[in-house]
Scaffold this motif. Structure first.
Motif, PDB file in Angstrom:
ATOM      1  N   VAL A  61       0.820  -1.214   0.000  1.00  0.00           N
ATOM      2  CA  VAL A  61       0.000   0.000   0.000  1.00  0.00           C
ATOM      3  C   VAL A  61       0.855   1.266   0.000  1.00  0.00           C
ATOM      4  N   ALA A  65      -0.522   3.321  -3.259  1.00  0.00           N
ATOM      5  CA  ALA A  65      -1.931   3.733  -3.275  1.00  0.00           C
ATOM      6  C   ALA A  65      -2.014   5.252  -3.421  1.00  0.00           C
ATOM      7  N   THR A  84      -2.785   7.100   0.297  1.00  0.00           N
ATOM      8  CA  THR A  84      -3.039   6.454   1.590  1.00  0.00           C
ATOM      9  C   THR A  84      -1.823   5.667   2.019  1.00  0.00           C
ATOM     10  N   GLU A  85      -1.517   5.739   3.315  1.00  0.00           N
ATOM     11  CA  GLU A  85      -0.415   4.978   3.892  1.00  0.00           C
ATOM     12  C   GLU A  85      -0.851   4.357   5.214  1.00  0.00           C
ATOM     13  N   LEU A  96      -4.402   4.235   9.536  1.00  0.00           N
ATOM     14  CA  LEU A  96      -4.124   4.630   8.158  1.00  0.00           C
ATOM     15  C   LEU A  96      -4.351   6.131   8.008  1.00  0.00           C
ATOM     16  N   THR A  98      -4.898   9.080   5.044  1.00  0.00           N
ATOM     17  CA  THR A  98      -5.142   9.455   3.658  1.00  0.00           C
ATOM     18  C   THR A  98      -4.999  10.964   3.532  1.00  0.00           C
ATOM     19  N   LYS A 145     -10.510   0.869  -7.279  1.00  0.00           N
ATOM     20  CA  LYS A 145     -10.831   0.926  -5.858  1.00  0.00           C
ATOM     21  C   LYS A 145     -10.713  -0.473  -5.255  1.00  0.00           C
ATOM     22  N   SER A 184     -10.820   1.198   2.220  1.00  0.00           N
ATOM     23  CA  SER A 184     -10.605   1.333   0.781  1.00  0.00           C
ATOM     24  C   SER A 184      -9.244   1.947   0.479  1.00  0.00           C
ATOM     25  N   PHE A 185      -8.672   1.492  -0.643  1.00  0.00           N
ATOM     26  CA  PHE A 185      -7.459   2.087  -1.207  1.00  0.00           C
ATOM     27  C   PHE A 185      -7.713   2.359  -2.679  1.00  0.00           C
TER      28      PHE A 185
END
Length: 219
Positions: A61, A65, A84-85, A96, A98, A145, A184-185
């Motif tokens: 990710v 992402a 996102t991380e 997470l 974003t 997505k 979600s990513f």
């Protein structure tokens, strides 16, 4: 001959007594305990497996992402970059972040930061990979997505903060709390999206997450 037979009987009796003593005393079974402990660590729900799978999810990710869109706002073109991380991992609990940055020729850049708190045990499989439907135009091809829904009745806590930009400096704004029902990513590369989906499924399974129930089983 009688002495030999008597010795054999006594030897068998001693062996049975020793086996019974070991079976009744757990402290006399270090080898078997260590083996069971190792088996647990290597099992799908062991700590070692969870750590490996969440680390693999993080690698799939972070830095990947990231997507960019071009949108129209009040007749002006706005470019939005979103990434996102995974910033923290504590067993099956993830944090997470974003970061969404909007830039245009008319206004100062705007930054919105979302912090999401997720328990992988409360997410479901299979993770879906679908094209994102949006009025905005992707800059780097189509946007995919990657999404896992929470179990029915479960939610994820999310914090939203708008950072105000003024003369090149960023000032933190107020925070708003909300809830979500999915993790979600977003990816612009299909191979990276599918890899992240597989990693998320395996991490959810390692944490004891369940499959999304059939429609007939929903409450």
């Amino acid at each position: 001959m009688r002495s030999v037979l008597l010795a054999a009987v006594l030897s068998g009796a001693c062996l049975l007594a020793a086996q019974e003593l070991v079976s009744q005393n757990p402290s006399l079974q270090p080898v078997r305990q260590e083996k069971r402990h190792a088996d647990h660590e290597d099992s799908p729900t062991g700590k070692k497996s969870i750590g490996e799978r969440t680390a693999r999810l993080k690698r799939s990710v972070n830095g990947r992402a990231v997507v960019r869109n071009q949108c129209q706002s009040q007749g002006h073109e706005v470019q939005i970059e979103e990434g996102t991380e995974i910033t923290e991992m504590h067993g099956c609990n993830l944090v997470l972040r974003t970061r969404k940055v909007s830039t245009s020729e008319k206004d100062e850049p705007k930054e919105v930061v979302f912090t999401l708190y997720a328990n992988l045990a409360e997410l479901t499989t299979p993770t879906s990979v679908q094209p994102l439907i949006s009025p905005c135009k992707p800059v780097d091809g189509r946007i995919l997505k990657v999404m896992s829904r929470t179990e029915p009745g479960k939610t994820l806590r999310s914090m939203r903060r708008l950072n105000v930009q003024n003369r090149g400096q960023s000032f933190p704004g107020t925070e708003e709390q909300s809830i979500r029902r999915d993790l979600s990513f977003f990816f612009s590369d299909a191979a990276a999206a599918n890899k992240a989906a597989r990693a998320l499924d395996r991490a959810i399974e390692a944490c004891g997450g369940k499959e999304w129930p059939d429609e007939d089983d929903l409450p």
